[in-house]
Design a protein around this motif. Structure first.
Motif: not given
Length: 466
Positions: A166-185
């Motif tokens: 969201d506009s505050y930088g809070t995660v909205k959908n789901g509980e994780v952000i993943s960029l790659s399977e080799n980088i911890p979410a």
């Protein structure tokens, strides 16, 4: 016939005014200076004064070959709160361009053969890049945190567009952000700008991160305090990244050059460590910014005591809030721990971590501390405070498997029993030490002659000399 010498490269290094940013840029500056290139290192006056005072108290040399320490005003009014980081940032954005321009012009007019040819600026103060261009110097960015911390910042436009933030930088959908399977979410509230207890502060942090992302088209060199082998997937996500780390202090044990610490270092801890058996001491340090409640400080003190193991604990005077200028220990505590515990206000961290008596590092997981610990093959006990420290913990515990989390209870307190249990765990789990030694070897190879970070740094030096 008179021989006219050619012009020499001259670097101006400008850190963000915080301990965790000043030190790694100074380490980089030393590496550049060792190659015979002059570096002028610019702090704001209040930071410069702290560093000079600390160096004098420690008996360190203020001058070293090819490095000049100087300062500029921070632009704040006398009535401004000196601890208001956001007010400082706003002031620097307004005043720093003009002040740096004036400084560079004075330097350039004083020696036509050593004009500023390159400005290396901390990524948090990207507005300096435009100043560099205006005075005819090459703009270069230095990034002190992990490549992963930077990679997620560069993904902000995409994450906003896809509705993940969201506009505050809070995660909205789901509980994780993943960029790659080799980088911890990144779980909720683990992003570098996360500040869940104060969304107004988080908004400011998030907007600062967005400004960082907007600097990507303003430079051709982005120097990073990591090595490719440590974070290959994250490094691959960042355009123009040049991993040159981990940046470490001068390996000469007798070096007395200015360490750029904001606090005087207590050298008595080294002789104390000499009296302890190999692999027996817990080193405890939370960096320069973490602050505890008195209750949490007490729990940590009791947890260390309950462990029955030797510990070296760095306790800044302002580590516990609500107690004026100094941390207060439980009644009779210092008498009880006696020679088992050594408490200092600041330590020579890299020398401590290199000492054979150190068994583990109870840390806030700042990136500098993380790389310093893993470069010495030391397992971790993780206690992140804020910002990227939470994701660094995920690297340490989940990806690299060189440490254990010390978890808070439902009230947010890490209890003495949890602390003792995790201390026992890190001492008894030989796999953590084994993995830590593998990472140490990896980092040594990377910065050693022929390694990836070594080659990247030499590539940059060759460019500076052209």
């Amino acid at each position: 016939m008179e021989v006219i010498k050619g012009k020499k490269a001259h670097v101006l290094a400008v850190p963000f005014p915080a301990q965790g940013h000043v030190k790694p840029l100074m380490k980089l500056s030393r590496q550049i200076a060792k190659r015979g290139i002059k570096v002028t290192f610019v702090n704001i006056e209040s930071i410069h004064e702290k560093i000079v005072a600390s160096a004098k108290m420690a008996g360190e040399e203020e001058e070293e070959d090819n490095i000049i320490l100087t300062s500029i005003p921070d632009g704040r009014n006398p009535e401004d709160d000196p601890n208001d980081t956001f007010k400082l940032l706003e002031s620097l954005r307004i005043t720093m361009p003009g002040l740096l321009t004036g400084l560079i012009e004075r330097i350039n007019s004083s020696n036509d053969q050593e004009k500023i040819s390159c400005v290396i600026a901390d990524i948090s103060i990207g507005w300096v890049l435009e100043t560099a261009r205006e005075v005819g110097a090459e703009p270069v960015v230095f990034s002190p945190p992990s490549a992963a911390a930077l990679a997620v910042i560069f993904q902000i436009p995409k994450l906003l567009e896809e509705g993940n933030l969201d506009s505050y930088g809070t995660v909205k959908n789901g509980e994780v952000i993943s960029l790659s399977e080799n980088i911890p979410a990144w779980r909720k509230n683990e992003l570098s700008w996360s500040f869940p207890s104060n969304l107004k502060t988080q908004k400011i942090f998030f907007e600062c991160s967005q400004r960082i992302e907007k600097t990507t088209n303003q430079y051709t060199w982005l120097l990073s305090n990591t090595c490719y082998e440590l974070e290959p997937s994250a490094c691959n996500l960042i355009p123009n990244l040049l991993p040159i780390g981990p940046l470490l202090e001068n390996q000469n044990p007798n070096s007395s050059f200015n360490s750029c610490n904001f606090h005087p270092q207590d050298t008595s801890c080294l002789s104390w460590l000499n009296s302890k058996p190999a692999g027996s001491v817990i080193y405890v340090s939370f960096g320069s910014l973490a602050v505890f409640s008195q209750q949490q400080l007490d729990e940590l003190a009791f947890g260390l005591e309950l462990s029955g193991r030797a510990f070296l604990w760095v306790v800044r005077p302002d580590l516990a809030n609500g107690n004026g200028s100094r941390a207060v220990f439980p009644e009779g505590y210092l008498d009880r721990v006696g020679e088992v515990g050594k408490i200092v206000e600041w330590a020579l961290q890299e020398k401590v971590l290199s000492h054979s008596s150190i068994a583990c590092f109870l840390s806030h997981c700042g990136w500098n501390s993380t790389t310093e610990g893993l470069s010495r093959g030391v397992p971790f006990l993780c206690w992140p405070y804020f910002s990227d420290q939470h994701h660094n913990q995920n690297y340490i515990c989940d990806k690299w498997e060189i440490g254990l989390r010390i978890d808070p209870d439902e009230n947010g307190i890490r209890t003495r029993h949890e602390i003792k249990e995790k201390i026992d765990g890190v001492f008894f789990d030989s796999k953590l030490k084994k993995n830590a030694l593998k990472l140490k070897e990896m980092c040594e190879k990377s910065v050693g002659e022929g390694g990836s970070s070594y080659k990247n740094f030499e590539k940059f030096i060759d460019h500076l000399r052209k």
